[in-house]
Motif scaffolding. Structure first.
Motif, PDB file in Angstrom:
ATOM      1  N   ALA A 482       0.984  -1.308  -0.065  1.00 50.27           N
ATOM      2  CA  ALA A 482       0.099  -0.027   0.115  1.00 50.27           C
ATOM      3  C   ALA A 482       0.915   1.134  -0.038  1.00 50.27           C
ATOM      4  O   ALA A 482       0.506   2.350  -0.713  1.00 50.27           O
ATOM      5  CB  ALA A 482      -0.889   0.097   1.191  1.00 50.27           C
ATOM      6  N   ASN A 483       1.849   1.095   0.799  1.00 52.12           N
ATOM      7  CA  ASN A 483       2.791   2.323   0.838  1.00 52.12           C
ATOM      8  C   ASN A 483       3.561   2.417  -0.568  1.00 52.12           C
ATOM      9  O   ASN A 483       3.644   3.669  -1.129  1.00 52.12           O
ATOM     10  CB  ASN A 483       3.899   2.345   1.788  1.00 52.12           C
ATOM     11  CG  ASN A 483       3.166   2.536   3.271  1.00 52.12           C
ATOM     12  OD1 ASN A 483       3.358   3.961   3.685  1.00 52.12           O
ATOM     13  ND2 ASN A 483       2.873   1.830   4.117  1.00 52.12           N
ATOM     14  N   VAL A 485       2.197   1.621  -3.437  1.00 51.11           N
ATOM     15  CA  VAL A 485       1.458   2.179  -4.564  1.00 51.11           C
ATOM     16  C   VAL A 485       1.181   3.697  -4.107  1.00 51.11           C
ATOM     17  O   VAL A 485       1.106   4.553  -5.367  1.00 51.11           O
ATOM     18  CB  VAL A 485       0.013   1.445  -4.205  1.00 51.11           C
ATOM     19  CG1 VAL A 485      -0.988   1.912  -5.082  1.00 51.11           C
ATOM     20  CG2 VAL A 485       0.130  -0.126  -4.704  1.00 51.11           C
ATOM     21  N   LYS A 486       0.936   4.108  -3.037  1.00 48.59           N
ATOM     22  CA  LYS A 486       0.557   5.456  -2.805  1.00 48.59           C
ATOM     23  C   LYS A 486       1.817   6.500  -2.894  1.00 48.59           C
ATOM     24  O   LYS A 486       1.670   7.678  -3.221  1.00 48.59           O
ATOM     25  CB  LYS A 486       0.362   5.806  -1.425  1.00 48.59           C
ATOM     26  CG  LYS A 486      -1.118   5.146  -1.148  1.00 48.59           C
ATOM     27  CD  LYS A 486      -1.385   5.054   0.296  1.00 48.59           C
ATOM     28  CE  LYS A 486      -2.810   4.475   0.768  1.00 48.59           C
ATOM     29  NZ  LYS A 486      -3.180   4.267   2.138  1.00 48.59           N
ATOM     30  N   HIS A 487       3.197   6.029  -2.553  1.00 48.58           N
ATOM     31  CA  HIS A 487       4.138   7.072  -2.457  1.00 48.58           C
ATOM     32  C   HIS A 487       5.340   6.894  -3.288  1.00 48.58           C
ATOM     33  O   HIS A 487       6.202   7.700  -3.479  1.00 48.58           O
ATOM     34  CB  HIS A 487       4.711   7.354  -1.069  1.00 48.58           C
ATOM     35  CG  HIS A 487       3.537   7.512   0.003  1.00 48.58           C
ATOM     36  ND1 HIS A 487       2.798   8.683  -0.050  1.00 48.58           N
ATOM     37  CD2 HIS A 487       3.017   6.634   0.993  1.00 48.58           C
ATOM     38  CE1 HIS A 487       1.862   8.310   0.931  1.00 48.58           C
ATOM     39  NE2 HIS A 487       1.998   7.295   1.582  1.00 48.58           N
ATOM     40  N   ARG A 489       6.212   5.470  -6.652  1.00 46.40           N
ATOM     41  CA  ARG A 489       6.329   5.749  -7.928  1.00 46.40           C
ATOM     42  C   ARG A 489       7.374   4.770  -8.464  1.00 46.40           C
ATOM     43  O   ARG A 489       8.270   5.467  -9.212  1.00 46.40           O
ATOM     44  CB  ARG A 489       6.697   7.308  -8.225  1.00 46.40           C
ATOM     45  CG  ARG A 489       5.626   8.521  -7.612  1.00 46.40           C
ATOM     46  CD  ARG A 489       5.970   9.557  -8.448  1.00 46.40           C
ATOM     47  NE  ARG A 489       7.160  10.207  -8.149  1.00 46.40           N
ATOM     48  CZ  ARG A 489       7.463  10.900  -7.139  1.00 46.40           C
ATOM     49  NH1 ARG A 489       6.341  11.335  -6.158  1.00 46.40           N
ATOM     50  NH2 ARG A 489       8.445  11.479  -7.011  1.00 46.40           N
ATOM     51  N   ARG A 520       4.827   6.690   8.481  1.00 47.91           N
ATOM     52  CA  ARG A 520       3.910   6.662   8.611  1.00 47.91           C
ATOM     53  C   ARG A 520       3.129   5.633   9.550  1.00 47.91           C
ATOM     54  O   ARG A 520       3.780   4.969  10.089  1.00 47.91           O
ATOM     55  CB  ARG A 520       2.815   6.764   7.285  1.00 47.91           C
ATOM     56  CG  ARG A 520       3.235   7.776   6.504  1.00 47.91           C
ATOM     57  CD  ARG A 520       2.687   7.753   5.123  1.00 47.91           C
ATOM     58  NE  ARG A 520       3.293   8.936   4.114  1.00 47.91           N
ATOM     59  CZ  ARG A 520       4.637   8.436   3.439  1.00 47.91           C
ATOM     60  NH1 ARG A 520       5.278   7.698   3.764  1.00 47.91           N
ATOM     61  NH2 ARG A 520       5.036   9.740   2.755  1.00 47.91           N
TER      62      ARG A 520
END
Length: 559
Positions: A482-483, A485-487, A489, A520
């Protein structure tokens, strides 16, 4: 009155006493069924019958050339320790081995084959010996010395000992049959116990542990292993029975840690094994690569070993391996044959247990599918129809409060329909506990969002991990992906999970990287999960770019 009217002569009286003594001796050697006790009674009864001070029964090895056991009478434990090693078959002891017939000597030292006595041996002069036969086989020899009250043994002693030796043969055969029946019953009980364990519980590991324990105990072997093929076709050590000794004694005896549970060996040399066999590491007719693998498993040089495929033909699931110490040659009739049969039964029981679990899983999935269809075809359709009806009613409502409540009811129905659809989706998924499928599902979900499929590598045995640890593994992979995918690139992602004594997850990407200090909340939770299991959690930069997330904890299993 003539001599014929007188009482029995002295010879007749002595003869009756001898016969009574012989009968007492025969009853004595036949009064027990345990072989060690029978052998001891034979020696004691023989000494008592012919008046010998010392007696021994030499039990022959299977080759019939040397002694395997020497049961004595008249010699104390201190004297035996002072004498040292027991006879192996030289001198007068070997005379009966080479010439299995009654031998009677007035003076042992005068015989041309006399070998002499070792230091601290009590003096012995007169000698009487006889072979003990079990059917046509010479089981051993009776050695009696030092006739009490006379300089040598008599012809009558020779006759009495021959008769006792014949009765001893019958008693030994009965004891052997009794011991054989006990061994067969013990093996039968082992098969029944293992089968019950395999078929009675959902977890396979306790049964595998029991399999190696039973095989090692019944075969008098210090080491036993179960090797099973995993999903990738590799042979994995799934269970291991080790010597029950302290670490210091194990080290002194040469036992090393060897390959423990979870380790792999190359299956290339094992794939051709389709039938059980027993072999020594130096046998010329065997595959030296297999012998080398067995020594790697044991962590030391070994003697004979047995390999039994678990299952029929080429469809077997793996192997049961039993290893004996160097110099130990297990009896084929007493150990090897029932062990091989045990291995065959164990393989069939393992197949039956897996088939039973597969059938149970299939029935569960079919039941879930039926429930999902019913919920979709009946429950959702009725709720949907009810929602449409309420929407139509809301348009006709005049009072604003009524219209608002009807709209809220429609929204609630829409929410209920979504929840039911989610439940239907979950019902179509594999049951919890298949960690590989859970992680593979996460990889598939991430692929749609990343635009490429992450690389997944799983090593080791995941089956049997506790439910809580399995949930943590899935959570770690989910949060890491998830991290990314989100951050991140990223253009490539690799998920590597290895399970042996520890579980280690390493997720690597080639993205823009991140500052570990700015972790996070989700990543902080992963650190807390690792700490609660006495593990570690690290986030480090990858070279030349990207991030490496590593999560390691001790493996916890349901056994």
């Amino acid at each position: 009155m003539t001599g014929e009217d007188e009482g029995p002569s002295g010879w007749e009286h002595h003869s009756r006493e001898s016969m009574a003594a012989l009968l007492d001796a025969v009853l004595a050697v036949s009064s027990d069924l345990e072989l060690p006790e029978v052998l001891t009674r034979i020696v004691e009864s023989a000494c008592s019958l012919v008046g010998a001070r010392y007696g021994a029964l030499g039990v022959l090895r299977p080759d019939g050339e040397y002694l395997a056991e020497f049961v004595t009478h008249g010699v104390t434990d201190e004297e035996r320790r002072a004498i040292g090693e027991l006879p192996q078959g030289h001198g007068i002891v070997g005379l009966l081995i080479r010439e299995p017939r009654v031998q009677r000597l007035r003076e042992i030292s005068e015989h041309p084959q006399s070998y002499g006595f070792p230091p601290h041996h009590p003096p012995m002069h007169s000698f009487l010996g006889a072979p003990v036969r079990v059917r046509d086989e010479v089981f051993g020899n009776l050695y009696l010395t030092e006739k009490q009250g006379a300089r040598e043994f008599s012809e009558e002693d020779e006759t009495l000992l021959s008769a006792l030796a014949a009765a001893a043969g019958v008693a030994i055969e009965n004891a052997r049959l009794y011991a054989s029946s006990k061994r067969l019953r013990a093996w039968s009980d082992a098969v029944a116990e293992l089968t019950q364990t395999l078929l009675s519980g959902p977890q396979e590991q306790p049964a595998l542990d029991k399999m190696v324990t039973l095989a090692g105990e019944r075969a008098y072997a210090p080491l036993a292993f179960v090797l099973l093929y995993d999903e990738d076709g590799a042979l994995v050590v799934r269970a291991r029975q080790t010597p029950d000794v302290s670490p210091a004694r194990a080290s002194a005896a040469g036992w090393s840690a060897s390959l423990g549970v979870g380790n792999r060996i190359d299956p290339a040399t094992w794939d051709a094994i389709t039938s059980p066999f027993v072999r020594g590491t130096n046998d010329t007719d065997g595959d030296p690569a297999v012998s080398k693998d067995v020594e790697i498993l044991a962590g030391r040089s070994v003697g004979r070993f047995a390999i039994m495929p678990l299952g029929p033909g080429r469809d077997h699931l793996g192997f049961l391996v039993v290893v004996w110490d160097p110099g130990h040659d297990p009896s084929d009739a007493e150990v090897v044959k029932p062990l091989l049969e045990f291995g065959q039964h164990a393989g069939l029981a393992l197949l039956a247990a897996r088939s039973q679990r597969d059938q149970t899983l299939l029935a569960l999935l079919e039941d879930r599918d039926r429930i999902a269809r019913d919920m979709h075809d009946h429950v959702i359709q009725r709720l949907f129809a009810t929602g449409l009806s309420l929407q139509s009613a809301a348009r006709l409502a005049v009072h604003p409060t009524v219209r608002e409540r009807l709209d809220d009811a429609v929204d609630d129905l829409d929410g209920a329909i979504k929840d039911i659809r989610h439940t239907i989706y979950e019902l179509h998924r594999m049951p919890a506990g298949t960690i590989r499928d859970e992680i593979a599902g996460l990889i598939g979900d991430a692929s749609e969002l990343l635009g490429f499929e992450p690389t997944l590598l799983i090593e080791g045995r995941l089956a049997g991990l506790t439910d809580s640890l399995a949930a943590d593994l899935v959570a770690v992979v989910r949060e890491a992906l998830a991290n990314i995918v989100k951050h991140a690139r990223a253009t490539s992602v690799r998920v590597h999970l290895r399970c042996d004594n520890h579980v280690r997850i390493v997720v690597t990407d080639d993205g823009v990287g991140m500052d570990p200090a700015s972790a996070r909340s989700g990543l902080v939770n992963l650190g807390s999960r690792a700490a609660s299991r006495a593990g570690t959690f690290e986030i480090n930069p990858a070279a030349p770019a990207g991030t490496v997330l590593a999560w390691t904890v001790p493996a916890e299993r349901d056994h």
